[in-house]
Motif scaffolding. Sequence first.
Motif, PDB file in Angstrom:
ATOM      1  N   ALA A  17      -0.697   4.342   3.963  1.00  0.00           N
ATOM      2  CA  ALA A  17       0.474   4.162   5.003  1.00  0.00           C
ATOM      3  C   ALA A  17       0.458   4.749   6.179  1.00  0.00           C
ATOM      4  O   ALA A  17       0.549   5.743   5.835  1.00  0.00           O
ATOM      5  N   PRO A  18       0.184   4.903   6.998  1.00  0.00           N
ATOM      6  CA  PRO A  18       0.448   5.224   8.968  1.00  0.00           C
ATOM      7  C   PRO A  18       1.402   5.948   9.043  1.00  0.00           C
ATOM      8  O   PRO A  18       2.635   5.374   9.105  1.00  0.00           O
ATOM      9  N   GLN A  19       1.233   6.757   9.716  1.00  0.00           N
ATOM     10  CA  GLN A  19       2.588   7.248  10.150  1.00  0.00           C
ATOM     11  C   GLN A  19       3.791   6.408  10.339  1.00  0.00           C
ATOM     12  O   GLN A  19       3.590   5.879  11.265  1.00  0.00           O
ATOM     13  N   GLY A  20       5.359   6.895   9.900  1.00  0.00           N
ATOM     14  CA  GLY A  20       6.510   6.415  10.370  1.00  0.00           C
ATOM     15  C   GLY A  20       5.985   5.137   9.918  1.00  0.00           C
ATOM     16  O   GLY A  20       7.779   4.456  10.196  1.00  0.00           O
ATOM     17  N   ASP A  21       5.163   4.430   8.873  1.00  0.00           N
ATOM     18  CA  ASP A  21       5.594   3.748   8.282  1.00  0.00           C
ATOM     19  C   ASP A  21       6.177   3.001   7.653  1.00  0.00           C
ATOM     20  O   ASP A  21       6.657   3.882   6.398  1.00  0.00           O
ATOM     21  N   ASP A  22       7.801   2.004   7.541  1.00  0.00           N
ATOM     22  CA  ASP A  22       8.713   1.960   6.937  1.00  0.00           C
ATOM     23  C   ASP A  22       9.231   0.547   5.467  1.00  0.00           C
ATOM     24  O   ASP A  22      10.129   0.416   5.069  1.00  0.00           O
ATOM     25  N   TRP A  23       7.577   0.332   5.933  1.00  0.00           N
ATOM     26  CA  TRP A  23       7.572  -1.362   4.860  1.00  0.00           C
ATOM     27  C   TRP A  23       8.618  -0.760   3.120  1.00  0.00           C
ATOM     28  O   TRP A  23       9.049  -2.202   3.187  1.00  0.00           O
ATOM     29  N   LEU A  24       7.556   0.197   2.823  1.00  0.00           N
ATOM     30  CA  LEU A  24       7.907   0.142   1.752  1.00  0.00           C
ATOM     31  C   LEU A  24       9.656   0.390   1.991  1.00  0.00           C
ATOM     32  O   LEU A  24      11.052   0.050   0.801  1.00  0.00           O
ATOM     33  N   GLU A  25      10.211   0.814   2.360  1.00  0.00           N
ATOM     34  CA  GLU A  25      12.183   0.839   2.237  1.00  0.00           C
ATOM     35  C   GLU A  25      12.594   0.262   2.904  1.00  0.00           C
ATOM     36  O   GLU A  25      13.539   0.490   1.624  1.00  0.00           O
ATOM     37  N   LYS A  26      11.975  -0.260   3.733  1.00  0.00           N
ATOM     38  CA  LYS A  26      13.204  -1.547   3.659  1.00  0.00           C
ATOM     39  C   LYS A  26      12.461  -3.303   2.722  1.00  0.00           C
ATOM     40  O   LYS A  26      13.341  -3.894   2.833  1.00  0.00           O
ATOM     41  N   LEU A  27      12.065  -2.728   2.123  1.00  0.00           N
ATOM     42  CA  LEU A  27      11.273  -4.183   0.591  1.00  0.00           C
ATOM     43  C   LEU A  27      12.105  -4.269   0.391  1.00  0.00           C
ATOM     44  O   LEU A  27      12.345  -5.759  -0.151  1.00  0.00           O
ATOM     45  N   PRO A  28      13.339  -3.949  -0.307  1.00  0.00           N
ATOM     46  CA  PRO A  28      14.254  -4.551  -1.357  1.00  0.00           C
ATOM     47  C   PRO A  28      15.159  -5.267  -0.657  1.00  0.00           C
ATOM     48  O   PRO A  28      15.913  -6.706  -0.474  1.00  0.00           O
TER      49      PRO A  28
END
Length: 299
Positions: A17-28
């Motif tokens: 994960a690159p710095q600041g990546d929030d894909w997992l957080e937004k996944l649901p």
Amino acid sequence: MAFEPPQRLVRALGETAPQGDDWLEKLPETAQQAVALRELTVERVQVPGGRSSLVVLVRRPDGTPAVLKLAPPRARPESERAALAHWDGLGAVRLLEPRTTEGVLLLERLHPEVSVRSLPEAKALLEAAGTLRRLWVEPPAGHPFETVAERTGRQAEAMRATVPEFGEVASLVDAAVEARGSLLAAPPEERLLHGTFRQSKVLAGERTPWLAVGPDPVVGECAFDLARLVRDRVEDLIATPSGASTTRRRVKRLAESLYVDQERLRGWTLFRAVESGVRALRVGRSKDAELLLEFAAWL
């Protein structure tokens, strides 16, 4: 339904994960929106699932079983979409809808619990190789795909950057980078390749016995694609006293069965094993690194 990402996916994406990546957080939330947009009925999240995407078993409004796949931009899902559209079900899972939501793919349902890897080793290699052969087609004109030269160029730079920290891999990195330079000097062909092909990427299907899934497509020579298959079940090879000789026989057998130059296959197998081993070392997967680098040393 709560779309909780499997731990395998969380760990794997956490490594890259690159710095600041929030894909997992937004996944649901992203998954809920994708399901609602298509009016899908959710059966379950596939567990343990893959290392680069969330896979959800669903049914379409007419009851047809399907798979909803969500992947972050760094997994290049739009490149996967373009490759699957070009193959149009020939040797690979079929794409069920044109481009809609970026990073979301709706695919035909295969049998995720039955892969070629479940077969005895000799039969598994035969079936996997036959599937791979069908994927090697001319890329579309003006294609969007990365080339083998481009991908391996980035990988070679990353390997060199690792040497100061892990000096013990210097000789293998030198050998791998040298092999790459020689192989790219006169590439024999340009085909659309799966890019990350192995036995576990070939699942049982209904319209044909085996179909490939999860490509990270690239354009280049067939030997590059076949190289990843050579080291399948590497843990079994390492555990066998005859592992080195078995590996060399595997290179010869696969090269002959798919009409690929044996030395080019050996060279790309070396490069890809070293690259994977060094990458595993860099992110702290020392056991994986040890297996892959020992395998590479046999070549």
